[in-house]
Design a protein around this motif. Structure first.
Motif, mmCIF file in Angstrom:
data_model
loop_
_atom_site.group_PDB
_atom_site.id
_atom_site.type_symbol
_atom_site.label_atom_id
_atom_site.label_comp_id
_atom_site.label_asym_id
_atom_site.label_seq_id
_atom_site.Cartn_x
_atom_site.Cartn_y
_atom_site.Cartn_z
ATOM 1 N N HIS A 189 0.835 -1.204 0.000
ATOM 2 C CA HIS A 189 0.000 0.000 0.000
ATOM 3 C C HIS A 189 0.873 1.258 0.000
ATOM 4 O O HIS A 189 0.632 2.199 -0.771
ATOM 5 C CB HIS A 189 -0.913 -0.001 1.229
ATOM 6 C CG HIS A 189 -1.985 -1.051 1.191
ATOM 7 N ND1 HIS A 189 -3.277 -0.784 0.799
ATOM 8 C CD2 HIS A 189 -1.960 -2.369 1.498
ATOM 9 C CE1 HIS A 189 -4.000 -1.883 0.868
ATOM 10 N NE2 HIS A 189 -3.224 -2.863 1.305
ATOM 11 N N GLU A 190 1.869 1.254 0.874
ATOM 12 C CA GLU A 190 2.726 2.436 0.990
ATOM 13 C C GLU A 190 3.528 2.676 -0.282
ATOM 14 O O GLU A 190 3.686 3.817 -0.740
ATOM 15 C CB GLU A 190 3.661 2.270 2.185
ATOM 16 C CG GLU A 190 2.932 2.251 3.525
ATOM 17 C CD GLU A 190 3.836 1.874 4.686
ATOM 18 O OE1 GLU A 190 5.043 1.671 4.447
ATOM 19 O OE2 GLU A 190 3.326 1.780 5.812
ATOM 20 N N ALA A 191 4.022 1.576 -0.896
ATOM 21 C CA ALA A 191 4.784 1.722 -2.138
ATOM 22 C C ALA A 191 3.902 2.275 -3.249
ATOM 23 O O ALA A 191 4.337 3.127 -4.046
ATOM 24 C CB ALA A 191 5.367 0.375 -2.547
ATOM 25 N N ALA A 192 2.651 1.805 -3.305
ATOM 26 C CA ALA A 192 1.733 2.295 -4.332
ATOM 27 C C ALA A 192 1.403 3.770 -4.127
ATOM 28 O O ALA A 192 1.339 4.549 -5.088
ATOM 29 C CB ALA A 192 0.453 1.457 -4.315
ATOM 30 N N THR A 198 -3.918 6.298 -6.746
ATOM 31 C CA THR A 198 -5.121 6.704 -6.029
ATOM 32 C C THR A 198 -5.711 5.493 -5.303
ATOM 33 O O THR A 198 -5.283 4.351 -5.516
ATOM 34 C CB THR A 198 -6.166 7.262 -7.002
ATOM 35 O OG1 THR A 198 -6.541 6.227 -7.920
ATOM 36 C CG2 THR A 198 -5.599 8.446 -7.788
ATOM 37 N N ALA A 199 -6.714 5.735 -4.457
ATOM 38 C CA ALA A 199 -7.364 4.627 -3.738
ATOM 39 C C ALA A 199 -8.003 3.647 -4.718
ATOM 40 O O ALA A 199 -7.958 2.434 -4.521
ATOM 41 C CB ALA A 199 -8.406 5.181 -2.770
ATOM 42 N N ARG A 205 -5.827 -2.507 -8.872
ATOM 43 C CA ARG A 205 -4.617 -3.044 -9.508
ATOM 44 C C ARG A 205 -3.706 -3.824 -8.558
ATOM 45 O O ARG A 205 -2.818 -4.546 -9.007
ATOM 46 C CB ARG A 205 -3.828 -1.891 -10.149
ATOM 47 C CG ARG A 205 -4.594 -1.184 -11.248
ATOM 48 C CD ARG A 205 -3.737 -0.145 -11.939
ATOM 49 N NE ARG A 205 -4.484 0.567 -12.963
ATOM 50 C CZ ARG A 205 -3.970 1.515 -13.753
ATOM 51 N NH1 ARG A 205 -2.676 1.836 -13.631
ATOM 52 N NH2 ARG A 205 -4.716 2.116 -14.652
ATOM 53 N N ILE A 206 -3.943 -3.677 -7.251
ATOM 54 C CA ILE A 206 -3.104 -4.403 -6.288
ATOM 55 C C ILE A 206 -3.946 -5.309 -5.398
ATOM 56 O O ILE A 206 -3.735 -6.520 -5.350
ATOM 57 C CB ILE A 206 -2.279 -3.412 -5.424
ATOM 58 C CG1 ILE A 206 -1.293 -2.646 -6.311
ATOM 59 C CG2 ILE A 206 -1.548 -4.150 -4.310
ATOM 60 C CD1 ILE A 206 -0.484 -1.609 -5.574
#
Length: 294
Positions: A189-192, A198-199, A205-206
């Motif tokens: 989450h942090e890397a994205a 965006t949320a 996508r993840i």
């Protein structure tokens, strides 16, 4: 210890009691059911072997069986297309609710832990034609023309059963997806977010791709639950009106315990098992794909 656990004979002896119990409570009843499906047994008196007669009657001359099978697929489809997308979306949204997350999580799961008897009787009262809360609310907001005999009409009865089953099972579906969402490492989450995601992009996508194993398992469990549907249907409509809400489990129960056609009921149970195995195999095949580790 390592030498003992690497000995195949030792492993077999340790697993044998578990296999014996599993064989006794699963395979033996299946074989017994298969045997009686070829008979005209009524559960009390002697039986005669009738070969494939029960299966021919079921598949060629029993429209209620096909209606029960159709209803099971309808419910499974409703789980797949309505309940589970809502459960996935809810699980994703809930992680952004801050302090309210725990309270909302508890509220969403409450319907799934209440007794099926209680919830079924509650919905019977809500959907009652004359005194039900739903029709009263429609009257109160000026929509009297929308009043329906929710459990007395063939078309509305099956729709009502499907709605109640989805409502009651939503908590379990949500919990599976919520656990999957929470199991995804925060590092991703942090890397994205550092990459400017965006949320919406983060979840589509993840999170969603990494939930594929959970989604596949949940869908299989949902279809099995749809085919096993029993208590809600029996307590609300008993398969009526005009067999419009029959499911395989309720139809089997009625044939066995209401009119004592145990041989016929066992034939239903055998076909029940075969259909469940075929659906599970098909869903496994359709959902088989490589998913990245996290």
């Amino acid at each position: 210890m390592h030498r003992m656990m690497s000995d195949k004979r030792t492993i077999f002896l340790m697993m044998a009691p578990g296999f014996a119990v599993f064989f006794a409570i699963v395979f033996i009843p299946v074989f017994v059911s298969l045997f009686y499906s070829f008979t005209d047994w009524d559960g009390i008196s002697a039986y005669r072997m009738v070969g494939l007669h029960n299966y021919r009657e079921l598949l060629l001359h029993d429209p209620v069986f096909w209606k029960a099978l159709r209803n099971a697929f309808l419910l499974g489809g409703a789980f797949l297309l309505i309940q589970h997308p809502l459960a996935v979306a809810t699980a994703m949204i809930l992680q952004y609710c801050g302090r309210a997350e725990k309270a909302l999580r508890t509220i969403l799961f409450i319907p799934s832990i209440i007794s099926g008897f209680v919830t079924s009787k509650m919905w019977v009262q809500i959907l009652s034609t004359q005194f039900g809360l739903l029709n009263r609310l429609l009257d109160a907001v000026g929509l009297s023309t929308w009043r329906q005999d929710w459990l007395g009409s063939s078309s509305w009865a099956i729709a009502s059963i499907i709605f109640v089953a989805m409502w009651q099972g939503f908590g379990y579906a949500f919990l599976l997806y919520y656990t999957g969402v929470k199991g995804i490492p925060q590092d991703l989450h942090e890397a994205a977010r550092l990459d400017g995601a965006t949320a919406w992009q983060l979840n589509t996508r993840i999170v969603l791709p990494l939930l594929q194993p959970v989604i596949r398992t949940s869908i299989i469990l949902a279809f099995i639950a749809a085919f096993k549907q029993m208590d809600t249907v029996y307590l609300m409509t008993q398969g009526g009106p005009d067999n419009s809400t029959q499911f395989l489990a309720t139809y089997l129960y009625q044939k066995a315990f209401s009119i004592n056609l145990y041989g016929y009921a066992n034939a239903i149970s055998v076909l029940f098992i075969i259909v469940c195995l075929l659906v599970t195999a098909a869903l496994n095949r359709m959902g088989r794909q490589e998913v990245g580790e996290f």
